[in-house]
Write a protein that holds these residues in place. Structure first.
Motif, PDB file in Angstrom:
ATOM      1  N   SER A 102       1.000   6.840  -6.792  1.00  0.00           N
ATOM      2  CA  SER A 102      -0.137   7.727  -7.065  1.00  0.00           C
ATOM      3  C   SER A 102       0.232   9.188  -6.832  1.00  0.00           C
ATOM      4  O   SER A 102      -0.146  10.071  -7.607  1.00  0.00           O
ATOM      5  CB  SER A 102      -1.325   7.329  -6.188  1.00  0.00           C
ATOM      6  OG  SER A 102      -2.408   8.204  -6.380  1.00  0.00           O
ATOM      7  N   ARG A 103       0.989   9.430  -5.758  1.00  0.00           N
ATOM      8  CA  ARG A 103       1.406  10.803  -5.465  1.00  0.00           C
ATOM      9  C   ARG A 103       2.323  11.354  -6.556  1.00  0.00           C
ATOM     10  O   ARG A 103       2.157  12.490  -7.020  1.00  0.00           O
ATOM     11  CB  ARG A 103       2.120  10.843  -4.110  1.00  0.00           C
ATOM     12  CG  ARG A 103       2.566  12.237  -3.680  1.00  0.00           C
ATOM     13  CD  ARG A 103       3.357  12.166  -2.391  1.00  0.00           C
ATOM     14  NE  ARG A 103       4.638  11.484  -2.573  1.00  0.00           N
ATOM     15  CZ  ARG A 103       5.735  12.087  -3.020  1.00  0.00           C
ATOM     16  NH1 ARG A 103       5.711  13.375  -3.373  1.00  0.00           N
ATOM     17  NH2 ARG A 103       6.862  11.405  -3.143  1.00  0.00           N
TER      18      ARG A 103
ATOM     19  N   GLU B 184       3.586   9.459   6.250  1.00  0.00           N
ATOM     20  CA  GLU B 184       3.291   8.465   5.217  1.00  0.00           C
ATOM     21  C   GLU B 184       2.894   7.125   5.815  1.00  0.00           C
ATOM     22  O   GLU B 184       1.978   6.452   5.312  1.00  0.00           O
ATOM     23  CB  GLU B 184       4.520   8.269   4.311  1.00  0.00           C
ATOM     24  CG  GLU B 184       4.835   9.448   3.413  1.00  0.00           C
ATOM     25  CD  GLU B 184       6.124   9.238   2.639  1.00  0.00           C
ATOM     26  OE1 GLU B 184       6.768   8.189   2.846  1.00  0.00           O
ATOM     27  OE2 GLU B 184       6.485  10.119   1.844  1.00  0.00           O
TER      28      GLU B 184
ATOM     29  N   LEU C 206      -1.216   4.344   7.215  1.00  0.00           N
ATOM     30  CA  LEU C 206      -1.280   2.930   6.839  1.00  0.00           C
ATOM     31  C   LEU C 206      -1.480   2.053   8.067  1.00  0.00           C
ATOM     32  O   LEU C 206      -2.231   1.072   8.024  1.00  0.00           O
ATOM     33  CB  LEU C 206      -0.003   2.529   6.105  1.00  0.00           C
ATOM     34  CG  LEU C 206       0.315   3.292   4.814  1.00  0.00           C
ATOM     35  CD1 LEU C 206       1.643   2.810   4.239  1.00  0.00           C
ATOM     36  CD2 LEU C 206      -0.795   3.131   3.799  1.00  0.00           C
TER      37      LEU C 206
ATOM     38  N   ALA D 245       1.973   1.790  -3.606  1.00  0.00           N
ATOM     39  CA  ALA D 245       0.857   2.258  -4.432  1.00  0.00           C
ATOM     40  C   ALA D 245       0.545   3.723  -4.159  1.00  0.00           C
ATOM     41  O   ALA D 245       0.298   4.503  -5.095  1.00  0.00           O
ATOM     42  CB  ALA D 245      -0.374   1.393  -4.166  1.00  0.00           C
ATOM     43  N   ARG D 246       0.561   4.107  -2.894  1.00  0.00           N
ATOM     44  CA  ARG D 246       0.282   5.502  -2.555  1.00  0.00           C
ATOM     45  C   ARG D 246       1.383   6.423  -3.071  1.00  0.00           C
ATOM     46  O   ARG D 246       1.116   7.531  -3.544  1.00  0.00           O
ATOM     47  CB  ARG D 246       0.126   5.644  -1.042  1.00  0.00           C
ATOM     48  CG  ARG D 246      -0.160   7.050  -0.578  1.00  0.00           C
ATOM     49  CD  ARG D 246      -0.465   7.110   0.899  1.00  0.00           C
ATOM     50  NE  ARG D 246      -1.702   6.416   1.240  1.00  0.00           N
ATOM     51  CZ  ARG D 246      -2.273   6.483   2.439  1.00  0.00           C
ATOM     52  NH1 ARG D 246      -1.704   7.196   3.402  1.00  0.00           N
ATOM     53  NH2 ARG D 246      -3.397   5.837   2.680  1.00  0.00           N
ATOM     54  N   GLU D 247       2.625   5.965  -2.981  1.00  0.00           N
ATOM     55  CA  GLU D 247       3.746   6.774  -3.459  1.00  0.00           C
ATOM     56  C   GLU D 247       3.687   6.953  -4.970  1.00  0.00           C
ATOM     57  O   GLU D 247       3.900   8.063  -5.489  1.00  0.00           O
ATOM     58  CB  GLU D 247       5.058   6.100  -3.053  1.00  0.00           C
ATOM     59  CG  GLU D 247       6.309   6.878  -3.413  1.00  0.00           C
ATOM     60  CD  GLU D 247       6.498   8.135  -2.594  1.00  0.00           C
ATOM     61  OE1 GLU D 247       7.447   8.879  -2.873  1.00  0.00           O
ATOM     62  OE2 GLU D 247       5.699   8.363  -1.662  1.00  0.00           O
TER      63      GLU D 247
ATOM     64  N   PRO E  16       0.807  -1.234   0.000  1.00  0.00           N
ATOM     65  CA  PRO E  16       0.000   0.000   0.000  1.00  0.00           C
ATOM     66  C   PRO E  16       0.832   1.272   0.000  1.00  0.00           C
ATOM     67  O   PRO E  16       0.430   2.279  -0.596  1.00  0.00           O
ATOM     68  CB  PRO E  16      -0.841  -0.124   1.280  1.00  0.00           C
ATOM     69  CG  PRO E  16      -0.165  -1.149   2.113  1.00  0.00           C
ATOM     70  CD  PRO E  16       0.502  -2.082   1.166  1.00  0.00           C
ATOM     71  N   TRP E  17       2.012   1.239   0.641  1.00  0.00           N
ATOM     72  CA  TRP E  17       2.862   2.432   0.613  1.00  0.00           C
ATOM     73  C   TRP E  17       3.380   2.689  -0.791  1.00  0.00           C
ATOM     74  O   TRP E  17       3.400   3.838  -1.264  1.00  0.00           O
ATOM     75  CB  TRP E  17       4.040   2.260   1.569  1.00  0.00           C
ATOM     76  CG  TRP E  17       4.977   3.439   1.549  1.00  0.00           C
ATOM     77  CD1 TRP E  17       4.834   4.606   2.230  1.00  0.00           C
ATOM     78  CD2 TRP E  17       6.193   3.550   0.797  1.00  0.00           C
ATOM     79  NE1 TRP E  17       5.889   5.450   1.958  1.00  0.00           N
ATOM     80  CE2 TRP E  17       6.735   4.832   1.082  1.00  0.00           C
ATOM     81  CE3 TRP E  17       6.872   2.713  -0.068  1.00  0.00           C
ATOM     82  CZ2 TRP E  17       7.925   5.272   0.518  1.00  0.00           C
ATOM     83  CZ3 TRP E  17       8.054   3.152  -0.635  1.00  0.00           C
ATOM     84  CH2 TRP E  17       8.580   4.420  -0.348  1.00  0.00           C
TER      85      TRP E  17
END
Length: 309
Positions: free
Chosen positions: A42-43, A103, A107, A38-40, A35-36
């Motif tokens: 996306s950012r 960050e 999560l 994926a979030r990174e 998930p980290w």
């Protein structure tokens, strides 16, 4: 003194610093990595405005790799350590530690709560807790807790909302639900300290859940007596104190019943005590807007340990 990130990682990954064993720490890092990432991505995609044009892994490396970001966040959650102190260990700027905490902490807060004998299943909502209790015949223990927070600045709307009538301090309240062995099943209903424990829980829709799951039973303290009156067959509160003209036998019977109910309800107090072994939940000195995430992250980590009982 020269400190390398490898040395800092070895020292700070100890159970005393992170609050969890190293073998569980490795599993936690693996769980959060996807998930980290994926979030990174996306950012970065939002910042660029288009898909990446270079292969994955190209470009400059992070000053703090993901493993160190998780460890630094756990140390902050454990001891409420200043970010500048951790930056000294890792040889980076304070803002790098702050960014890592912002960050990773969400999560951890979104993980939910572990349950016994089902490592892949986690409870995230109050409805999940009731469904789990109905399926496995678990009798719930419900209690509220509050933690001191910073006082809002003068002349700001809602300043009095955080003043607790019990503690006479600025606090935030949370509701904790455990089973008969004191294992944390859920923490939520985070509200300013002025709101009553029962009111905070009702705003989460617990009355509807008791109606939907009539087989679920719970034990509560005197603060939830209104709920006990509304659902007398499901919720057990301490017995009412006898009147002044009551006989000695009535007083003795009341005392025995109150003691028995208290001993059966005490596991949720033990669950609260385990949460407050983490420094931020003893007294929160950070910004109030980050308290909810912090509380949920810590409660989820505690549930990982208690689920193994």
């Amino acid at each position: 003194m020269i400190v390398t990130s490898g040395w800092a990682r070895t020292a700070l990954s100890h159970r005393i610093c992170t609050g969890i064993q190293r073998r569980r720490l490795s599993k936690l890092i693996a769980e959060l990595a996807e998930p980290w990432t994926a979030r990174e991505e996306s950012r970065l995609r939002e910042r660029r405005g288009h898909d990446r044009q270079r292969a994955a892994g190209a470009g400059p490396d992070h000053e703090l790799v993901f493993t160190d970001r998780v460890i630094a966040t756990l140390v902050v959650l454990r001891f409420q350590l200043p970010h500048a102190a951790l930056a000294l260990f890792y040889g980076v700027d304070r803002s790098t530690i702050t960014r890592a905490v912002h960050e990773v902490r969400p999560l951890l807060a979104a993980r939910g709560f572990a349950i016994p004998a089902a490592p892949d299943l986690r409870l995230r909502t109050l409805a999940d807790v009731f469904a789990y209790a109905a399926c496995h015949g678990v009798e719930l223990r419900i209690d509220g807790t509050e933690v001191r927070v910073r006082r809002p600045r003068a002349n700001r709307p809602g300043r009095r909302a955080f003043v607790s009538g019990k503690m006479k301090q600025n606090t935030k309240k949370a509701t904790v639900i455990s089973d008969e062995k004191g294992r944390t099943l859920w923490t939520g209903a985070l509200r300013p300290g002025r709101m009553h424990d029962q009111t905070a829980l009702k705003t989460e829709g617990i009355c509807d859940l008791f109606e939907r799951f009539p087989q679920v039973k719970a034990k509560v303290d005197a603060g939830y007596r209104g709920l006990a009156k509304q659902f007398p067959d499901q919720i057990e509160a301490p017995p009412l104190k006898p009147k002044k003209d009551a006989s000695p036998k009535e007083v003795a019977d009341w005392q025995a019943a109150r003691t028995q109910q208290s001993s059966e309800r005490i596991p949720v107090e033990h669950a609260n005590a385990e949460h407050k072994q983490w420094r931020p939940l003893q007294r929160w000195i950070g910004r109030r807007e980050y308290y909810d995430e912090t509380h949920l992250a810590i409660a989820g980590l505690v549930s990982d340990r208690t689920a193994m009982r």
